[in-house]
Design a protein around this motif. Structure first.
Motif, short mmCIF file in Angstrom:
data_model
loop_
_atom_site.label_atom_id
_atom_site.label_comp_id
_atom_site.label_asym_id
_atom_site.label_seq_id
_atom_site.Cartn_x
_atom_site.Cartn_y
_atom_site.Cartn_z
N SER A 155 3.45 3.88 0.73
CA SER A 155 3.60 4.08 2.18
C SER A 155 3.32 5.54 2.52
O SER A 155 3.55 6.44 1.69
CB SER A 155 5.03 3.73 2.62
OG SER A 155 5.92 4.74 2.20
N MET B 46 -5.42 2.30 -5.32
CA MET B 46 -5.57 1.62 -4.03
C MET B 46 -5.82 0.14 -4.21
O MET B 46 -5.42 -0.68 -3.41
CB MET B 46 -6.73 2.22 -3.25
CG MET B 46 -6.42 3.59 -2.74
SD MET B 46 -7.88 4.31 -2.08
CE MET B 46 -7.45 5.99 -2.21
N VAL B 47 -6.56 -0.16 -5.27
CA VAL B 47 -6.88 -1.56 -5.54
C VAL B 47 -6.54 -1.79 -7.00
O VAL B 47 -6.95 -1.00 -7.85
CB VAL B 47 -8.40 -1.83 -5.33
CG1 VAL B 47 -8.71 -3.32 -5.48
CG2 VAL B 47 -8.85 -1.33 -3.97
N ASP C 140 -6.37 -6.81 -6.27
CA ASP C 140 -5.37 -6.82 -5.20
C ASP C 140 -5.29 -5.45 -4.53
O ASP C 140 -5.22 -4.42 -5.22
CB ASP C 140 -4.00 -7.20 -5.79
CG ASP C 140 -4.00 -8.60 -6.34
OD1 ASP C 140 -3.77 -9.54 -5.59
OD2 ASP C 140 -4.28 -8.74 -7.56
N VAL C 141 -5.27 -5.47 -3.19
CA VAL C 141 -5.23 -4.20 -2.45
C VAL C 141 -3.80 -3.67 -2.45
O VAL C 141 -2.86 -4.38 -2.09
CB VAL C 141 -5.73 -4.42 -1.00
CG1 VAL C 141 -5.61 -3.13 -0.19
CG2 VAL C 141 -7.18 -4.89 -1.02
N ALA D 207 -3.11 -0.41 -1.22
CA ALA D 207 -2.96 0.66 -0.23
C ALA D 207 -3.85 0.40 0.98
O ALA D 207 -5.05 0.16 0.83
CB ALA D 207 -3.32 2.00 -0.87
N GLY D 208 -3.28 0.46 2.18
CA GLY D 208 -4.05 0.21 3.41
C GLY D 208 -4.61 1.50 4.00
O GLY D 208 -4.47 2.57 3.41
N PRO D 209 -5.23 1.41 5.22
CA PRO D 209 -5.91 2.56 5.82
C PRO D 209 -4.99 3.75 6.11
O PRO D 209 -5.40 4.90 5.98
CB PRO D 209 -6.48 2.01 7.13
CG PRO D 209 -6.21 0.54 7.14
CD PRO D 209 -5.37 0.17 5.98
#
Ligand SMILES: Cc1ncc(COP(=O)(O)OP(=O)(O)O)c(N)n1
Ligand SMILES: Cc1nc(C(=O)O)sc1CCOP(=O)(O)O
Ligand SMILES: [Mg+2]
Length: 529
Positions: free
Chosen positions: A95, A119-120, A125-126, A128-130
């Protein structure tokens, strides 16, 4: 008068220390678990701040539970304020708030920083988002000494254009460097259509390419975490090397980019370590998914061999065959043929005692002998050569009073290997017990031509040692079919068997001699009962 308290640190050694700030992987191939194993394998202490707990296996990531920011802060404070790691390594930072907390703590404590921008996951599997991407770019990367993105992560950090060539990797490394980290390592393990794996390092001035043979394996889960941890470990270890290099070169008046030298050496070593672990783990099977973990400590297969090693059993000492290269040469047989024949004739334990065999030849022959011994569930020990025992994973060593001290051998070999020590007196037997040996060899019971200048202790000397010894004893020296009965009939409980060289190996047929000697030993033990 009040006694002054001794300073707590007196006489203690400070060990290199990496703090990993990352997520837990329940499958233990990646994340915190990989970092702990990689640092341990590289000889560096690793403390852990856990940012998320993932439910994960060899199939993929089934769930993520993010740790509250305040509690990440608390973990960071606990470790940083007391243990002062040399290097902080980051993995999964789930986060923007956690990234902020981390950056605040790092500003306060100023450790070196290795960022693995997870991040991936390797399963796709992702993680971490933008928003996290933005925090990486704006807050964490500018503080990093080195950042280690793979192709997908480098692409994500730069807006999403795919990286397909080494040229693309160079441009990406440069663009990421512009964000602020001192060094950028773009890992090209996933580069299409390349037979070797290429990583590109950019330090702001120059590019370095690291080529290594691509290892064909599906057991690659956690490779990124492991490489970053290994780099962090090398940096932690290198802080003293750095000052040494600086000092030397200042003396010589030579200008050198010291940090880079240490770092490049560390990178080469880290890549070599990951390559070895992947290669070792090609054929291990953990989990049913597409991508398995690998063995950071390169030990797991030892326990999975068809004939598993078992704990030392003193009754193994009953007929102890000790090889001799000169005798084998004289009779035109190889070490492994001699061992095979002795085992088929009933030898219950084997020692390779090769005083004039070259190290390389010795190691190869020892590996072959070990296969034979494992197949027959007979322990194999190496005389004197702890290096050979370690290299072939023999069951243990036999060492004498003038060889490496047994307590040092125990530290090197660990608790599971068998250690035998030659003793001629009760005092030596007592010390062998204290030092952690498993058995003692006592002799020469009779005069022998096999070992020069050997002192003969006789049956009386043997009996005295056996009566005092807390360890099981095997008798050695001039023992053969004609006198084995006299030895075994001493009837002292600690005496478990006889060790023989010439009676088996300085003979035409090792198999026949072994069978006959075993029969004589069995007869004499029956007579004692
Ligand atoms: C079972 C057994 N006992 C004694 C010895 C002798 O060992 P050491 O005193 O180290 O002498 P070398 O064998 O190295 O010449 C032994 N090898 N095995
Ligand atoms: C290797 C060794 N150690 C001895 C000791 O007294 O510690 S006597 C010995 C040689 C034993 O050979 P053989 O069985 O041919 O006499
Ligand atoms: Mg020796």
């Amino acid at each position: 008068m009040q006694q002054e308290e001794e300073p707590k640190h007196l006489g203690k050694v400070r060990v290199p220390h990496v703090l990993t700030v990352a997520g837990s992987d329940s499958g233990a191939g990646a994340g915190i678990q990989a970092d702990l194993k990689a640092c341990s394998a590289r000889g560096v202490y690793c403390s852990t701040v856990i940012t998320a707990v993932t439910a994960q296996n060899t199939v993929g990531v089934q769930g993520v539970n993010v740790v509250a920011e305040d509690f990440v802060r608390e973990q960071l404070k606990s470790v940083l304020s007391d243990m002062h790691p040399d290097v902080v390594k980051t993995g999964m930072l789930p986060s923007p708030g956690i990234i902020k907390v981390l950056c605040q703590s790092l500003k306060e404590f100023q450790e070196a920083l290795v960022v693995d921008p997870v991040m991936v996951s390797t399963s796709g599997d992702v993680l971490a988002g933008p928003l996290i991407l933005a925090s990486f770019r704006e807050e964490l990367l500018p503080m990093a000494d080195i950042v280690t993105p793979n192709l997908r992560e480098a692409s994500a950090l730069l807006g999403g254009a795919p990286l397909q060539t080494v040229g693309d990797m160079r441009s990406a490394a440069k663009s990421i460097h512009d964000i602020g980290p001192r060094n950028v390592l773009v890992k090209g393990g996933d580069l299409p259509e390349s037979s070797d794996a290429v990583d590109v390092l950019f330090d702001g001035k120059e590019f370095y390419e690291f080529h290594s043979t691509r290892i064909i394996t599906s057991n690659t889960h956690g490779t990124g975490c492991t490489l970053a941890s290994s780099i962090a470990a090398e940096l932690a270890r290198g802080s003293s090397v750095l000052s040494a290099v600086k000092h030397k070169d200042i003396e010589k008046g030579v200008q050198l980019k010291c940090w880079l030298i240490v770092d490049v050496i560390g990178l080469v070593q880290s890549k070599r370590y990951v390559g070895s672990a992947l290669d070792y783990s090609k054929d291990i099977l953990i989990g049913g998914g597409r991508q398995g973990p690998f063995d950071h400590l390169m030990k797991l297969k030892h326990n999975a061999l068809p004939c598993m090693r078992r704990p030392f059993d003193p009754s193994d000492l009953l007929m102890y065959a000790v090889t001799d290269s000169r005798m084998n040469k004289r009779w035109g047989r190889s070490m492994s043929d001699a061992v095979k024949a002795a085992i088929e004739g009933g030898a219950t334990i084997v020692q390779l005692r090769e005083k004039d065999t070259d190290t390389g030849d010795f190691l190869e022959a020892a590996k072959t002998c070990l296969e034979i011994c494992r197949r027959h569930n007979v322990p194999l020990l190496i005389n004197d050569r702890i290096d050979i025992a370690l290299a072939c994973d023999a069951d243990g060593v036999h060492i004498g009073q003038s060889d490496m001290p047994a307590c040092v051998a125990r530290t090197i070999l660990g608790p599971d290997k068998i250690i035998g020590i030659s003793c001629k007196t009760p005092q030596q037997a007592e010390k062998a017990w204290i030092d952690g040996a498993d058995y003692i060899g006592c002799g020469g019971v009779y005069p022998t031509n096999t070992k020069e200048n050997n002192i003969t202790v006789g049956l009386d000397g043997l009996k005295t040692v056996c009566l005092e010894s807390k360890l099981p004893v095997v008798a050695i020296g001039g023992i053969g079919i004609s006198n084995v009965r006299a030895v075994m009939e001493l009837g002292v409980p600690s005496l478990k068997g006889v060790a023989v060289v010439s009676a088996l190996f300085d003979r035409e047929c090792v198999l026949t001699e072994s069978r006959n000697l075993l029969r004589a030993i069995m007869d004499s033990t029956k007579a004692v009962k």
